[in-house]
Design a protein around this motif. Structure first.
Motif, short mmCIF file in Angstrom:
data_model
loop_
_atom_site.label_atom_id
_atom_site.label_comp_id
_atom_site.label_asym_id
_atom_site.label_seq_id
_atom_site.Cartn_x
_atom_site.Cartn_y
_atom_site.Cartn_z
N GLU A 138 0.83 -1.20 0.00
CA GLU A 138 0.00 0.00 0.00
C GLU A 138 0.87 1.25 0.00
O GLU A 138 0.57 2.23 -0.70
N ALA A 139 1.93 1.22 0.79
CA ALA A 139 2.83 2.37 0.87
C ALA A 139 3.52 2.63 -0.46
O ALA A 139 3.69 3.78 -0.88
N LYS A 140 3.90 1.57 -1.13
CA LYS A 140 4.54 1.69 -2.44
C LYS A 140 3.59 2.34 -3.44
O LYS A 140 3.97 3.23 -4.20
N ARG A 141 2.34 1.89 -3.43
CA ARG A 141 1.35 2.45 -4.36
C ARG A 141 1.06 3.90 -4.02
O ARG A 141 0.96 4.76 -4.90
N ALA A 142 0.91 4.21 -2.76
CA ALA A 142 0.61 5.58 -2.34
C ALA A 142 1.72 6.53 -2.77
O ALA A 142 1.45 7.63 -3.29
N ALA A 143 2.96 6.13 -2.56
CA ALA A 143 4.09 6.97 -2.95
C ALA A 143 4.12 7.18 -4.46
O ALA A 143 4.39 8.29 -4.94
N SER A 144 3.83 6.13 -5.20
CA SER A 144 3.80 6.23 -6.66
C SER A 144 2.74 7.22 -7.12
O SER A 144 2.96 8.02 -8.04
N LEU A 145 1.57 7.18 -6.49
CA LEU A 145 0.49 8.09 -6.86
C LEU A 145 0.88 9.55 -6.64
O LEU A 145 0.43 10.44 -7.37
N LEU A 146 1.73 9.79 -5.65
CA LEU A 146 2.16 11.15 -5.35
C LEU A 146 3.39 11.57 -6.14
O LEU A 146 3.82 12.72 -6.05
N GLY A 147 3.97 10.64 -6.89
CA GLY A 147 5.16 10.96 -7.67
C GLY A 147 6.45 10.92 -6.88
O GLY A 147 7.48 11.42 -7.33
N VAL A 148 6.40 10.30 -5.69
CA VAL A 148 7.58 10.22 -4.83
C VAL A 148 8.62 9.31 -5.48
O VAL A 148 8.31 8.21 -5.93
N GLN A 149 9.87 9.77 -5.52
CA GLN A 149 10.91 9.02 -6.24
C GLN A 149 11.38 7.78 -5.48
O GLN A 149 11.64 6.75 -6.08
N GLU A 150 11.50 7.88 -4.16
CA GLU A 150 11.94 6.72 -3.38
C GLU A 150 11.24 6.72 -2.03
O GLU A 150 10.93 7.78 -1.49
N ARG A 151 11.00 5.52 -1.52
CA ARG A 151 10.46 5.36 -0.17
C ARG A 151 11.32 4.36 0.57
O ARG A 151 11.57 3.25 0.08
N VAL A 152 11.78 4.74 1.75
CA VAL A 152 12.65 3.89 2.56
C VAL A 152 11.92 3.53 3.84
O VAL A 152 11.23 4.37 4.43
N THR A 153 12.05 2.28 4.27
CA THR A 153 11.45 1.85 5.53
C THR A 153 12.55 1.32 6.45
O THR A 153 13.28 0.40 6.09
N LEU A 154 12.67 1.93 7.62
CA LEU A 154 13.63 1.47 8.60
C LEU A 154 13.01 0.36 9.46
O LEU A 154 11.84 0.05 9.32
N ASP A 155 13.80 -0.21 10.34
CA ASP A 155 13.34 -1.35 11.13
C ASP A 155 13.28 -1.02 12.61
O ASP A 155 13.52 -1.89 13.46
N LEU A 156 12.94 0.21 12.93
CA LEU A 156 12.73 0.56 14.34
C LEU A 156 11.39 -0.01 14.79
O LEU A 156 10.47 -0.16 13.97
N PRO A 157 11.23 -0.33 16.05
CA PRO A 157 10.02 -1.02 16.51
C PRO A 157 8.79 -0.11 16.60
O PRO A 157 8.86 0.99 17.16
N ASP A 158 7.69 -0.61 16.04
CA ASP A 158 6.41 0.07 16.18
C ASP A 158 6.02 0.08 17.66
O ASP A 158 6.08 -0.94 18.34
N ARG A 159 5.60 1.25 18.16
CA ARG A 159 5.31 1.47 19.58
C ARG A 159 6.55 1.28 20.45
O ARG A 159 6.44 1.14 21.67
N GLY A 160 7.70 1.26 19.80
CA GLY A 160 8.94 1.22 20.55
C GLY A 160 9.85 2.35 20.12
O GLY A 160 11.07 2.27 20.27
N LEU A 161 9.24 3.38 19.55
CA LEU A 161 10.02 4.55 19.12
C LEU A 161 10.32 5.43 20.32
O LEU A 161 9.42 5.93 20.98
N PHE A 162 11.60 5.59 20.57
CA PHE A 162 12.04 6.45 21.66
C PHE A 162 13.26 7.22 21.20
O PHE A 162 13.90 6.86 20.19
N LEU A 163 13.60 8.26 21.91
CA LEU A 163 14.75 9.08 21.55
C LEU A 163 16.03 8.38 21.99
O LEU A 163 16.62 8.70 23.03
#
Length: 237
Positions: A58-83
């Motif tokens: 879904e993210a790939k398609r959404a970015a394509s629809l907006l003309g975004v050149q690249e989309r990167v996904t990191l592997d930080l934990p969902d609900r485990g984002l901290f500073l």
């Protein structure tokens, strides 16, 4: 393959955050020939609906629809984002890799803790990426983006400035609808705030922002630093 240089680098905690807050602005600038890159800090693995695999598609398609050149996904934990130092270094590495002119992150005041955490991580990375002796895992040289702006995900805040997105609202809604698992109720879906008229609420907010600046639709942004106006103080007559 050589890494592209971005005019705009936008960070989000989860895929769909950036589209909600600034999908119209992204579409506007890609249509004008600018290079836009999205970076999601997590795979959104704890989302109530959908899977990591379906969300990625879904993210790939959404970015394509907006003309975004690249989309990167990191592997930080969902609900485990901290500073943490790890999170700051990973975000700083992305900044150094794509060397953007401007960076966008979520506004810190948001009902979802991950959105606030993403904002704080990017603020630290924005600064650290420009320090020559600051070490990341990559070999890219230090890079100081010129500006850091904040977009809104949940809630309505008084913006420091707005971008006219009237011509791009349809593209924004298409990109949001690409996330069927998040915004539509399926047979195996559970009800969440996103499945209960969320896209319509986003559209209403953008319409209200537009009214504030005399346009049909607009997206509002905040900035930590004052904006310098040199040539367009009077504006259009």
């Amino acid at each position: 393959m050589e890494t592209i240089k971005a005019d705009i680098l936008a960070f989000g905690a989860h895929a769909d955050d950036i589209e909600i807050g600034m999908g119209g602005t992204a579409a506007k600038y890609t249509a004008a020939g600018k290079t836009v890159v999205f970076c999601d800090l997590t795979k959104a693995e704890l989302s109530s609906n959908g899977t990591v695999a379906s969300r990625a598609e879904e993210a790939k398609r959404a970015a394509s629809l907006l003309g975004v050149q690249e989309r990167v996904t990191l592997d930080l934990p969902d609900r485990g984002l901290f500073l943490t130092e790890e999170a700051i270094r990973l975000a700083a590495e992305i900044i150094r890799r794509y060397r953007p002119k401007v960076i966008f992150a979520p506004y810190e005041r948001d009902r979802h803790p991950d959105h606030g955490a993403c904002s704080r991580i990017v603020q630290e990375a924005f600064f650290s990426a420009g320090i020559r002796k600051y070490k990341t895992n990559g070999e890219e040289e230090a890079h100081k983006a010129s500006r850091l702006y904040f977009y809104m995900i949940n809630g309505f805040h008084k913006p420091d400035f707005c971008v006219d997105t009237t011509e791009c609202m349809d593209k924004k809604k298409q990109s949001l609808r690409a996330y069927q698992s998040q915004f539509e109720m399926g047979e195996k879906s559970v009800a969440t705030p996103l499945t209960n008229g969320y896209i319509e609420a986003v559209e209403a907010r953008d319409r209200m922002m537009g009214k504030e600046v005399g346009r049909t639709f607009a997206e509002g942004f905040l900035t930590a630093m004052p904006l310098l106006i040199e040539q367009d103080l009077i504006g259009e007559s």
